[in-house]
Every structure is written in structure tokens, then in C-alpha cells.
Design an enzyme around this catalytic site. Structure first.
Site, PDB file in Angstrom:
ATOM      1  N   HIS A 147      41.880  -6.477 -18.201  1.00  0.00           N
ATOM      2  CA  HIS A 147      40.863  -7.505 -17.978  1.00  0.00           C
ATOM      3  C   HIS A 147      40.972  -8.199 -16.614  1.00  0.00           C
ATOM      4  O   HIS A 147      40.871  -9.418 -16.503  1.00  0.00           O
ATOM      5  CB  HIS A 147      40.917  -8.554 -19.101  1.00  0.00           C
ATOM      6  CG  HIS A 147      40.498  -8.023 -20.443  1.00  0.00           C
ATOM      7  ND1 HIS A 147      39.661  -6.959 -20.605  1.00  0.00           N
ATOM      8  CD2 HIS A 147      40.813  -8.435 -21.714  1.00  0.00           C
ATOM      9  CE1 HIS A 147      39.456  -6.731 -21.898  1.00  0.00           C
ATOM     10  NE2 HIS A 147      40.167  -7.599 -22.593  1.00  0.00           N
ATOM     11  N   HIS A 221      33.666 -11.478 -23.561  1.00  0.00           N
ATOM     12  CA  HIS A 221      34.659 -11.272 -24.613  1.00  0.00           C
ATOM     13  C   HIS A 221      34.485 -12.294 -25.751  1.00  0.00           C
ATOM     14  O   HIS A 221      35.476 -12.789 -26.296  1.00  0.00           O
ATOM     15  CB  HIS A 221      36.067 -11.352 -24.011  1.00  0.00           C
ATOM     16  CG  HIS A 221      37.102 -10.559 -24.742  1.00  0.00           C
ATOM     17  ND1 HIS A 221      37.384 -10.760 -26.081  1.00  0.00           N
ATOM     18  CD2 HIS A 221      37.910  -9.566 -24.336  1.00  0.00           C
ATOM     19  CE1 HIS A 221      38.338  -9.922 -26.441  1.00  0.00           C
ATOM     20  NE2 HIS A 221      38.681  -9.171 -25.406  1.00  0.00           N
ATOM     21  N   GLU A 359      32.443  -5.778 -26.949  1.00  0.00           N
ATOM     22  CA  GLU A 359      32.434  -5.917 -25.491  1.00  0.00           C
ATOM     23  C   GLU A 359      31.720  -4.719 -24.867  1.00  0.00           C
ATOM     24  O   GLU A 359      32.233  -3.609 -24.873  1.00  0.00           O
ATOM     25  CB  GLU A 359      33.871  -5.970 -24.964  1.00  0.00           C
ATOM     26  CG  GLU A 359      34.760  -6.963 -25.663  1.00  0.00           C
ATOM     27  CD  GLU A 359      36.247  -6.577 -25.570  1.00  0.00           C
ATOM     28  OE1 GLU A 359      36.711  -6.190 -24.485  1.00  0.00           O
ATOM     29  OE2 GLU A 359      36.943  -6.646 -26.582  1.00  0.00           O
TER      30      GLU A 359
HETATM   31  C1  GLA Z   1      40.601  -6.518 -25.571  1.00  0.00           C
HETATM   32  C2  GLA Z   1      41.638  -5.477 -25.812  1.00  0.00           C
HETATM   33  C3  GLA Z   1      42.557  -5.895 -26.905  1.00  0.00           C
HETATM   34  C4  GLA Z   1      43.126  -7.270 -26.647  1.00  0.00           C
HETATM   35  C5  GLA Z   1      42.002  -8.244 -26.407  1.00  0.00           C
HETATM   36  C6  GLA Z   1      42.509  -9.603 -26.002  1.00  0.00           C
HETATM   37  O1  GLA Z   1      39.646  -6.517 -26.544  1.00  0.00           O
HETATM   38  O2  GLA Z   1      41.067  -4.222 -26.104  1.00  0.00           O
HETATM   39  O3  GLA Z   1      43.604  -4.966 -27.028  1.00  0.00           O
HETATM   40  O4  GLA Z   1      43.976  -7.240 -25.531  1.00  0.00           O
HETATM   41  O5  GLA Z   1      41.187  -7.787 -25.365  1.00  0.00           O
HETATM   42  O6  GLA Z   1      43.465 -10.091 -26.869  1.00  0.00           O
END
Ligand code: GLA
Length: 394
Positions: A147, A221, A359
Site C-alpha cells: 500500500h 480501502h 478494493e
Molecule cells: C489489504 C491486504 C491485506 C491487509 C489489509 C490491511 O487488503 O490485502 O492483507 O494487509 O490490506 O490490513
């Protein structure tokens, strides 16, 4: 959507908002009545630990949805939608303070960039040059960059302006990420518009330009729990994914490069399935993810807005459609959430799988995966992406 900006801190219909209880001191009110005039109300939310002021925008939609959004990470702090009987509940996970987001944050309600999802070993090679990114995540003991790195777009205070166009209200966010930010090449100028329409659609429009070739994969997110924030797990929510294929991962949650059919597996959500129905199946992919934490390749690869997902919770009747121009979607069902994470409700904590995220994006690790659609933005080109979360009831 055509934009006309209205300047000022308190915008259209603030008087009506005060009379009908559209807003309260704590933010948007669950009692807000349908049919309220659309409005944007701005007030301070708090300060970051380095002293930056964080503003909160309350978007009151003409259709009854109300959102509290902050300029820190473009985060949706609270999201009130009507249930089948018209009662409004906050259906998203978040924190009441900036400190909450700064101390522990599973990216609640946040804009994500420069690159949503994982890049293997925090490295990629572009035009013959290898770039190194911060390693901020280690699923399966395999370090990766997640991210956008240590300080992704989720941790920026974005420049923000209220928007109003017809019966829609919104916010324009802009940020400039300097050349080399978190290891990524090029100065990246990003604009994100949030719109809340009278039809209860939250539309997100992303744009970015760069002065050097660089990977870009922006997303949002937001976590949903249609029974309400901190009201138990989401395992009974019924999910549909408009995707016949997914990208299997290794134990580090990095795609293997294969794209496989979901038919006959617990990953087949082409018809609605309760999230919990097959989550404990004997399946290596589910073991790697600790549940669902995977990327589906959407049937729509046209780059035009089309359905990606639908989510339904039968006790409240809440129903959501996710539409996107993106080619893939990450469905994450809160496997890393625990009862150690405080909720926004005083004295109440969240729980394991207490929220889920849908997402929209390009598939993880795309810069290292030649068979996936490219995420490279080059100077002169404009990155464009649109996602809509369409709220309703059934
Ligand atoms: C994304 C990732 C997950 C986790 C979340 C945040 O969705 O795919 O594995 O890291 O972010 O907690």
C-alpha cells in the site's frame, strides 16, 4: 462528472441541516431524514502528531447517505446509510481521532497509493533500472512493500476543497508526491474527487500525471459491516464478484503469475455466497490468506465502468453494488482484525473479521508480473480510474 466548486467552510443547506438534525457535534447523525438538501459542512477533526491540522467534511447526500471524510488520507471516518426501514447506521470502520489512525491503522477508509496492494520483496525493474521500496509487511515471513510503503497516501494530509454540482456534493483532493517518494520514481501529481449523488452513489474519480515512468495503482480501502461498525463479524454478508478468474498467491500473498478459473472452488462468488460459507474449506489459498485476502480478475476488462461486486446483508436489507473501470478487485475479509482494535463506539472493540474491504485496482505485484495489465504511467499520459459504491436496500 462536471465540477463546479463552491468555496467556503459551510456550504449549501447548512441551515436545513441544523433544523433537521442532519449533523451533530459528533459528526453526521444517524437520524438524518431522507430528502435533506445536499450539503458540505467543514470543521476541524484534529491534528497529526507533527502538528498538521486535519479537517473533516460532512457530505450530506440528497438521497439520505451521509459521510464524514477527513483530508488526512482522504479517509471516510463514518458512513451512514439507511437500512430497509430507513434507519441510518454507521457501516464503516474507523477512528474518532487522528491519533487512532496514527497508532494502529488497517488502512480504514483510506485512499491508497502510490501502489495499492503488494510488491514482492519491495523491488521492481523499470526501463532497465531497479527500484527499492520500503518493506512494511511480511505475510508468511516474506517481506514486501504494501500500500505505497511506510508513508503511503493514507498518511498524507491532502489539499482539499468542497465541491457542489447540481444535487451532488463532494470533495476534491490533490497531492504531489515528490520524485523518489517511498522509492518510487517521478514526481506524481494526484487528484481524487469524491462525489455523493442523490442516488446514494459514492463516486470516486482518480487522476494522476508523472514526469518519469512509474507504477501507479490507486484504490480506496473502506471497510464495510452492514450490521454496523463493531456489531460483529461480516461472515453472514452475501458477496457476489463479477469475476470468473482470480490470481492465486504464494504464502507471502504475492501472485504466482497464474490466472485461474474460480469455478468449483471457494473463490467462486459468481453467484451470491455468504462469506463464511466456505471460508474454512480445506484449501491452500484460504490458508495462505488466513481466509479471503485475494485478487479477482474482473470479467470486465474494457476500462469502462461496469459491475465488479455486490454485497447484501439480509437482516438490515443493506445492499451495495461496486462498479469500476479497474480490471481487478481485492476482497479482504478482515483476517488481521482483532478484538484489540478499538471501535468508534465508547468502550467497544472491533472483532476478528469485523469488516471487509472491496478494493478496486490492478492486480498485486503487477510491476513484476509481465502477464498482468500494465500499471506503468509514463510522462504525457494521464492515469484515470473510476469506482462507484452504489448504496441501496433489498
Ligand atoms: C489489504 C491486504 C491485506 C491487509 C489489509 C490491511 O487488503 O490485502 O492483507 O494487509 O490490506 O490490513
Amino acid at each position: 462528472m462536471k465540477k463546479r466548486m463552491i468555496r467556503g467552510t459551510v456550504l449549501a443547506c447548512v441551515a436545513a441541516a441544523a433544523v433537521t438534525g442532519c449533523t451533530t457535534d459528533k459528526g453526521a447523525s444517524a437520524e438524518m431524514s431522507k430528502g435533506c438538501e445536499p450539503s458540505v459542512v467543514v470543521k476541524p477533526f484534529g491534528k497529526t502528531k507533527d502538528g498538521q491540522l486535519v479537517q473533516q467534511y460532512t457530505l450530506t447526500g440528497a438521497g439520505g447517505v451521509v459521510m464524514d471524510v477527513i483530508d488526512y488520507g482522504g479517509k471516510v471516518v463514518r458512513l451512514y446509510t439507511p437500512d430497509r426501514s430507513g434507519a441510518k447506521t454507521d457501516i464503516t470502520l474507523g477512528f474518532n481521532t487522528v491519533g487512532g489512525y496514527e497508532t494502529q491503522d488497517p488502512y480504514f477508509g483510506s485512499l491508497i497509493g502510490r501502489f495499492g496492494n503488494r510488491i514482492a520483496s519491495g523491488k521492481f525493474t523499470l526501463d532497465g533500472k531497479t527500484y527499492t521500496l520500503p518493506l512494511n509487511n511480511t505475510p508468511g515471513d516474506m517481506p514486501c512493500s504494501l500500500h505505497g510503503g511506510d508513508k503511503g497516501f493514507n498518511a498524507y494530509v491532502w489539499h482539499s476543497e468542497p465541491l457542489s454540482e447540481g444535487k451532488s456534493v463532494g470533495i476534491k483532493f490533490t497531492v504531489t508526491s515528490p520524485d523518489g517518494d517511498q522509492g518510487y520514481p517521478g514526481k506524481l501529481d494526484v487528484t481524487v474527487h469524491y462525489w455523493l449523488t442523490p442516488e446514494n452513489v459514492w463516486r470516486i474519480e482518480y487522476e494522476a500525471v508523472t514526469d518519469k515512468a512509474t507504477p501507479v495503482n490507486l484504490t480506496q480501502h473502506l471497510y464495510f459491516n452492514f450490521k454496523g461498525e463493531a456489531e460483529g463479524s461480516i461472515l453472514d454478508h452475501e458477496l457476489t464478484l463479477f469475476a470468473d478468474r482470480m490470481t492465486p498467491v504464494n504464502k507471502g500473498l504475492i501472485p504466482t503469475g497464474q490466472i485461474v478459473p474460480v469455478k468449483g472452488t471457494p473463490f467462486d462468488f459468481t453467484t451470491p455466497w455468504a462469506i463464511g460459507a466456505r471460508i474454512n474449506a480445506d484449501n491452500e489459498q484460504l490458508r495462505f490468506g488466513g481466509g479471503y485476502d485475494h485478487n479477482w480478475v474482473l470479467n470486465n476488462q474494457s476500462g469502462k465502468l461496469a459491475p465488479a461486486a455486490a454485497l447484501y446483508e439480509k437482516t438490515t436489507g443493506r445492499y451495495l453494488e461496486v462498479w469500476t473501470s479497474e480490471p481487478a478487485i481485492q476482497f479482504y475479509c478482515g483476517n488481521f482484525l482483532t478484538d484489540q482494535v478499538p471501535s468508534k463506539k465508547p468502550g467497544k472493540n472491533l472483532c476478528y473479521r469485523g469488516g471487509l474491504a472491496l478494493e478496486t485496482q490492478h492486480s498485486p505485484d503487477s510491476p513484476n508480473q509481465p502477464s498482468f495489465p500494465s500499471t506503468i504511467l509514463r510522462p504525457g499520459a494521464v492515469y484515470k480510474s473510476v469506482t462507484e459504491y452504489r448504496f441501496g436496500v433489498k
